[in-house]
Design a protein around this motif. Structure first.
Motif, PDB file in Angstrom:
ATOM      1  N   THR A 142       0.807  -1.229   0.000  1.00  0.00           N
ATOM      2  CA  THR A 142       0.000   0.000   0.000  1.00  0.00           C
ATOM      3  C   THR A 142       0.839   1.279   0.000  1.00  0.00           C
ATOM      4  O   THR A 142       0.287   2.378   0.048  1.00  0.00           O
ATOM      5  CB  THR A 142      -0.948   0.026   1.214  1.00  0.00           C
ATOM      6  OG1 THR A 142      -0.177  -0.057   2.419  1.00  0.00           O
ATOM      7  CG2 THR A 142      -1.932  -1.139   1.166  1.00  0.00           C
ATOM      8  N   THR A 143       2.165   1.157  -0.068  1.00  0.00           N
ATOM      9  CA  THR A 143       3.024   2.335  -0.099  1.00  0.00           C
ATOM     10  C   THR A 143       2.751   3.164  -1.351  1.00  0.00           C
ATOM     11  O   THR A 143       2.626   2.614  -2.448  1.00  0.00           O
ATOM     12  CB  THR A 143       4.509   1.928  -0.096  1.00  0.00           C
ATOM     13  OG1 THR A 143       4.784   1.139   1.062  1.00  0.00           O
ATOM     14  CG2 THR A 143       5.412   3.158  -0.067  1.00  0.00           C
ATOM     15  N   LEU A 144       2.676   4.474  -1.189  1.00  0.00           N
ATOM     16  CA  LEU A 144       2.498   5.366  -2.336  1.00  0.00           C
ATOM     17  C   LEU A 144       3.776   5.370  -3.162  1.00  0.00           C
ATOM     18  O   LEU A 144       4.856   5.663  -2.639  1.00  0.00           O
ATOM     19  CB  LEU A 144       2.165   6.780  -1.861  1.00  0.00           C
ATOM     20  CG  LEU A 144       0.942   6.906  -0.935  1.00  0.00           C
ATOM     21  CD1 LEU A 144       0.693   8.356  -0.564  1.00  0.00           C
ATOM     22  CD2 LEU A 144      -0.295   6.308  -1.601  1.00  0.00           C
ATOM     23  N   GLY A 145       3.654   5.075  -4.461  1.00  0.00           N
ATOM     24  CA  GLY A 145       4.837   4.781  -5.251  1.00  0.00           C
ATOM     25  C   GLY A 145       5.351   5.871  -6.159  1.00  0.00           C
ATOM     26  O   GLY A 145       6.318   5.652  -6.887  1.00  0.00           O
ATOM     27  N   SER A 146       4.743   7.059  -6.147  1.00  0.00           N
ATOM     28  CA  SER A 146       5.229   8.121  -7.025  1.00  0.00           C
ATOM     29  C   SER A 146       4.793   9.475  -6.500  1.00  0.00           C
ATOM     30  O   SER A 146       3.870   9.576  -5.676  1.00  0.00           O
ATOM     31  CB  SER A 146       4.686   7.933  -8.445  1.00  0.00           C
ATOM     32  OG  SER A 146       3.293   8.208  -8.482  1.00  0.00           O
ATOM     33  N   ALA A 147       5.441  10.520  -7.019  1.00  0.00           N
ATOM     34  CA  ALA A 147       5.088  11.876  -6.612  1.00  0.00           C
ATOM     35  C   ALA A 147       3.667  12.226  -7.038  1.00  0.00           C
ATOM     36  O   ALA A 147       2.944  12.922  -6.318  1.00  0.00           O
ATOM     37  CB  ALA A 147       6.078  12.874  -7.212  1.00  0.00           C
ATOM     38  N   ALA A 148       3.242  11.732  -8.205  1.00  0.00           N
ATOM     39  CA  ALA A 148       1.890  12.022  -8.684  1.00  0.00           C
ATOM     40  C   ALA A 148       0.832  11.419  -7.770  1.00  0.00           C
ATOM     41  O   ALA A 148      -0.161  12.079  -7.413  1.00  0.00           O
ATOM     42  CB  ALA A 148       1.722  11.492 -10.108  1.00  0.00           C
ATOM     43  N   VAL A 149       1.041  10.183  -7.353  1.00  0.00           N
ATOM     44  CA  VAL A 149       0.090   9.526  -6.438  1.00  0.00           C
ATOM     45  C   VAL A 149       0.108  10.217  -5.081  1.00  0.00           C
ATOM     46  O   VAL A 149      -0.937  10.406  -4.455  1.00  0.00           O
ATOM     47  CB  VAL A 149       0.433   8.029  -6.305  1.00  0.00           C
ATOM     48  CG1 VAL A 149      -0.455   7.365  -5.255  1.00  0.00           C
ATOM     49  CG2 VAL A 149       0.273   7.325  -7.644  1.00  0.00           C
ATOM     50  N   LEU A 150       1.297  10.617  -4.635  1.00  0.00           N
ATOM     51  CA  LEU A 150       1.400  11.308  -3.355  1.00  0.00           C
ATOM     52  C   LEU A 150       0.665  12.647  -3.406  1.00  0.00           C
ATOM     53  O   LEU A 150      -0.030  13.013  -2.448  1.00  0.00           O
ATOM     54  CB  LEU A 150       2.867  11.524  -2.994  1.00  0.00           C
ATOM     55  CG  LEU A 150       3.152  12.307  -1.707  1.00  0.00           C
ATOM     56  CD1 LEU A 150       2.474  11.666  -0.498  1.00  0.00           C
ATOM     57  CD2 LEU A 150       4.661  12.424  -1.470  1.00  0.00           C
ATOM     58  N   ARG A 151       0.789  13.378  -4.498  1.00  0.00           N
ATOM     59  CA  ARG A 151       0.070  14.650  -4.621  1.00  0.00           C
ATOM     60  C   ARG A 151      -1.435  14.450  -4.480  1.00  0.00           C
ATOM     61  O   ARG A 151      -2.125  15.251  -3.846  1.00  0.00           O
ATOM     62  CB  ARG A 151       0.396  15.322  -5.954  1.00  0.00           C
ATOM     63  CG  ARG A 151       1.680  16.144  -5.947  1.00  0.00           C
ATOM     64  CD  ARG A 151       1.774  16.992  -7.193  1.00  0.00           C
ATOM     65  NE  ARG A 151       2.949  17.863  -7.190  1.00  0.00           N
ATOM     66  CZ  ARG A 151       2.989  19.055  -6.624  1.00  0.00           C
ATOM     67  NH1 ARG A 151       1.898  19.548  -6.017  1.00  0.00           N
ATOM     68  NH2 ARG A 151       4.084  19.795  -6.667  1.00  0.00           N
ATOM     69  N   GLN A 152      -1.964  13.398  -5.081  1.00  0.00           N
ATOM     70  CA  GLN A 152      -3.390  13.104  -4.956  1.00  0.00           C
ATOM     71  C   GLN A 152      -3.759  12.832  -3.499  1.00  0.00           C
ATOM     72  O   GLN A 152      -4.799  13.293  -3.002  1.00  0.00           O
ATOM     73  CB  GLN A 152      -3.761  11.906  -5.831  1.00  0.00           C
ATOM     74  CG  GLN A 152      -3.609  12.170  -7.324  1.00  0.00           C
ATOM     75  CD  GLN A 152      -3.805  10.912  -8.157  1.00  0.00           C
ATOM     76  OE1 GLN A 152      -4.040   9.827  -7.618  1.00  0.00           O
ATOM     77  NE2 GLN A 152      -3.701  11.048  -9.472  1.00  0.00           N
ATOM     78  N   ALA A 153      -2.897  12.088  -2.803  1.00  0.00           N
ATOM     79  CA  ALA A 153      -3.138  11.795  -1.389  1.00  0.00           C
ATOM     80  C   ALA A 153      -3.101  13.064  -0.549  1.00  0.00           C
ATOM     81  O   ALA A 153      -3.879  13.225   0.401  1.00  0.00           O
ATOM     82  CB  ALA A 153      -2.112  10.788  -0.880  1.00  0.00           C
ATOM     83  N   LEU A 154      -2.212  13.983  -0.896  1.00  0.00           N
ATOM     84  CA  LEU A 154      -2.108  15.236  -0.146  1.00  0.00           C
ATOM     85  C   LEU A 154      -3.336  16.115  -0.369  1.00  0.00           C
ATOM     86  O   LEU A 154      -3.777  16.823   0.541  1.00  0.00           O
ATOM     87  CB  LEU A 154      -0.833  15.985  -0.539  1.00  0.00           C
ATOM     88  CG  LEU A 154       0.485  15.262  -0.226  1.00  0.00           C
ATOM     89  CD1 LEU A 154       1.670  16.112  -0.652  1.00  0.00           C
ATOM     90  CD2 LEU A 154       0.589  14.892   1.243  1.00  0.00           C
ATOM     91  N   GLU A 155      -3.904  16.066  -1.567  1.00  0.00           N
ATOM     92  CA  GLU A 155      -5.145  16.799  -1.827  1.00  0.00           C
ATOM     93  C   GLU A 155      -6.270  16.259  -0.942  1.00  0.00           C
ATOM     94  O   GLU A 155      -7.062  17.026  -0.377  1.00  0.00           O
ATOM     95  CB  GLU A 155      -5.519  16.681  -3.298  1.00  0.00           C
ATOM     96  CG  GLU A 155      -4.606  17.461  -4.228  1.00  0.00           C
ATOM     97  CD  GLU A 155      -4.970  17.251  -5.691  1.00  0.00           C
ATOM     98  OE1 GLU A 155      -6.006  16.599  -5.963  1.00  0.00           O
ATOM     99  OE2 GLU A 155      -4.218  17.731  -6.564  1.00  0.00           O
ATOM    100  N   ARG A 156      -6.338  14.940  -0.814  1.00  0.00           N
ATOM    101  CA  ARG A 156      -7.359  14.334   0.053  1.00  0.00           C
ATOM    102  C   ARG A 156      -7.106  14.690   1.517  1.00  0.00           C
ATOM    103  O   ARG A 156      -8.050  14.902   2.287  1.00  0.00           O
ATOM    104  CB  ARG A 156      -7.385  12.818  -0.138  1.00  0.00           C
ATOM    105  CG  ARG A 156      -7.859  12.377  -1.515  1.00  0.00           C
ATOM    106  CD  ARG A 156      -8.149  10.889  -1.561  1.00  0.00           C
ATOM    107  NE  ARG A 156      -6.944  10.086  -1.399  1.00  0.00           N
ATOM    108  CZ  ARG A 156      -6.164   9.696  -2.394  1.00  0.00           C
ATOM    109  NH1 ARG A 156      -6.451  10.050  -3.648  1.00  0.00           N
ATOM    110  NH2 ARG A 156      -5.108   8.943  -2.176  1.00  0.00           N
ATOM    111  N   THR A 157      -5.833  14.764   1.885  1.00  0.00           N
ATOM    112  CA  THR A 157      -5.473  15.143   3.252  1.00  0.00           C
ATOM    113  C   THR A 157      -5.966  16.555   3.557  1.00  0.00           C
ATOM    114  O   THR A 157      -6.574  16.803   4.611  1.00  0.00           O
ATOM    115  CB  THR A 157      -3.949  15.066   3.453  1.00  0.00           C
ATOM    116  OG1 THR A 157      -3.531  13.696   3.357  1.00  0.00           O
ATOM    117  CG2 THR A 157      -3.537  15.625   4.809  1.00  0.00           C
TER     118      THR A 157
END
Length: 268
Positions: free
Chosen positions: A169-184
Motif C-alpha cells: 500500500t506504499t504510495l509509489g510516485s510523486a503524482a500519487v502522493l500529490r493526490q493523497a495530499l489533496e485528500r489530506t
C-alpha cells in the motif's frame, strides 16, 4: 578536505540521512545502490563517519548503523531547539486518554524527524524516538506536514522522497502522493494505512504557526491488533484539540530557521 558549497560535509550528511532512513543496519552494497556518490567517495565518507562515532560498523556483517555521537547530538537538539518541550504535556494527556502512542515530528530536508514519542502505558518509552528519521511520503506525520507546505517547498520535498515500496500500500510516485495530499487537505488530517510498516496505522495533523507555517505534526498511532483506522479517525477531534493547544503554546516561541542565527526560546 574542502567543503565548498555542499562539499564534503553535505555528502557526509547525505550518507547519514540514508543510513537513518533505513531504520536498520545497512550493508555497504545496499548503501551504494541508494547513493549517488562514487563508490570510493562513499566508502571514504562512511569510514570517516565511523571513526568520528557518527556511524557504527558491525565487525561481523560490515553493516552500518547510527552511532552514539548522533544520539547525544539529537538529545541536545531536542532540549535546545525543538517543539518537544512545548508539546510534551499535551502529548502525555492525549496518550493517557486514548491509550495509544502519540508521536511528535518536524520536517527535515524532506524527511520526518521524530522529536518525541509518548505512551502512557510504557513510562520507559520517553524520548527513545527523539532524533529518529523516517520517510515522509508513506507516514501520516509526513503527509500531514507535506500537505500544508508552500508549493515551492512541497516541490522540493517531493523530489527528496525515495518512493521505495515498503508494503503493497506504499504510495509509489510523486503524482500519487500529490493526490493523497489533496485528500489530506480536504479532510483536514492525514492517514497511514500500513504504508510504511505492516500492521501500523495512524492519523496525524500539522502543528501550524499563526501565519500558517508548518512547525511540525502530531499523530495518534497504533497497530491493527490494537485498533482500526475507523476508531483512529473517531479520535481526530481530540487530536485537533491537542494540535491547537500545541500551536497556541508554540506561538510564544520562535524556532530556529535554516540559515538564521539560533534564537531558541525567544518570544515572537
Amino acid at each position: 578536505m574542502s567543503d565548498g558549497g555542499d562539499g564534503t560535509v553535505g555528502k557526509a550528511l547525505s550518507v547519514l540521512d540514508l543510513v537513518a532512513a533505513q531504520e536498520r543496519p545497512i550493508r555497504f552494497a545496499e548503501l551504494h545502490r541508494m547513493s549517488a556518490l562514487p563508490k570510493a567517495t562513499l566508502y571514504r565518507l562512511a569510514q570517516t563517519l565511523v571513526s568520528q562515532n557518527m556511524l557504527v560498523q558491525d565487525p561481523e556483517t560490515g553493516a552500518y548503523s547510527l552511532g552514539v555521537r548522533l544520539v547525544r547530538l539529537a538529545h541536545a537538539a531536542w532540549r535546545q531547539a525543538s517543539l518537544a518541550p512545548v508539546a510534551r504535556p499535551f502529548l502525555d494527556q492525549l496518550s493517557a486518554e486514548t491509550g495509544l502512542t502519540v508521536f511528535l515530528a518536524q520536517m527535515d530536508y524532506g524527511y520526518v524527524l521524530y522529536l518525541d514519542r509518548r505512551n502512557a502505558r510504557d513510562a520507559a518509552a520517553t524520548f527513545s524516538d527523539a532524533g529518529k528519521v523516517g520517510p515522509a511520503y508513506c507516514t501520516a506525520l509526513g503527509k500531514a506536514m507535506l500537505a500544508y507546505l508552500p508549493e515551492d517547498e512541497l516541490e522540493q520535498a517531493l523530489g527528496q522522497q525515495s518512493y521505495y515500496r515498503f508494503t503493497p500500500t506504499t504510495l509509489g510516485s510523486a503524482a500519487v502522493l500529490r493526490q493523497a495530499l489533496e485528500r489530506t487537505r480536504a479532510r483536514g488530517y492525514a492517514r497511514e494505512r500500513e504504508e510504511h510498516e505492516p500492521g501500523a496505522i495512524a492519523v496525524a495533523m500539522p502543528v501550524r504557526a499563526a501565519d500558517g507555517r508548518v512547525l511540525g505534526a502530531v499523530s495518534i498511532s497504533g497497530t491493527t491488533v490494537q485498533t482500526d483506522i475507523r476508531r483512529l479517525e473517531g479520535l481526530v477531534p481530540r487530536l485537533r484539540q491537542t494540535v491547537d493547544r500545541v500551536s497556541r503554546e508554540a506561538s510564544h516561541w520562535e524556532f530556529p530557521v535554516e540559515g538564521e542565527t539560533e534564537r531558541e526560546g525567544r518570544a515572537v
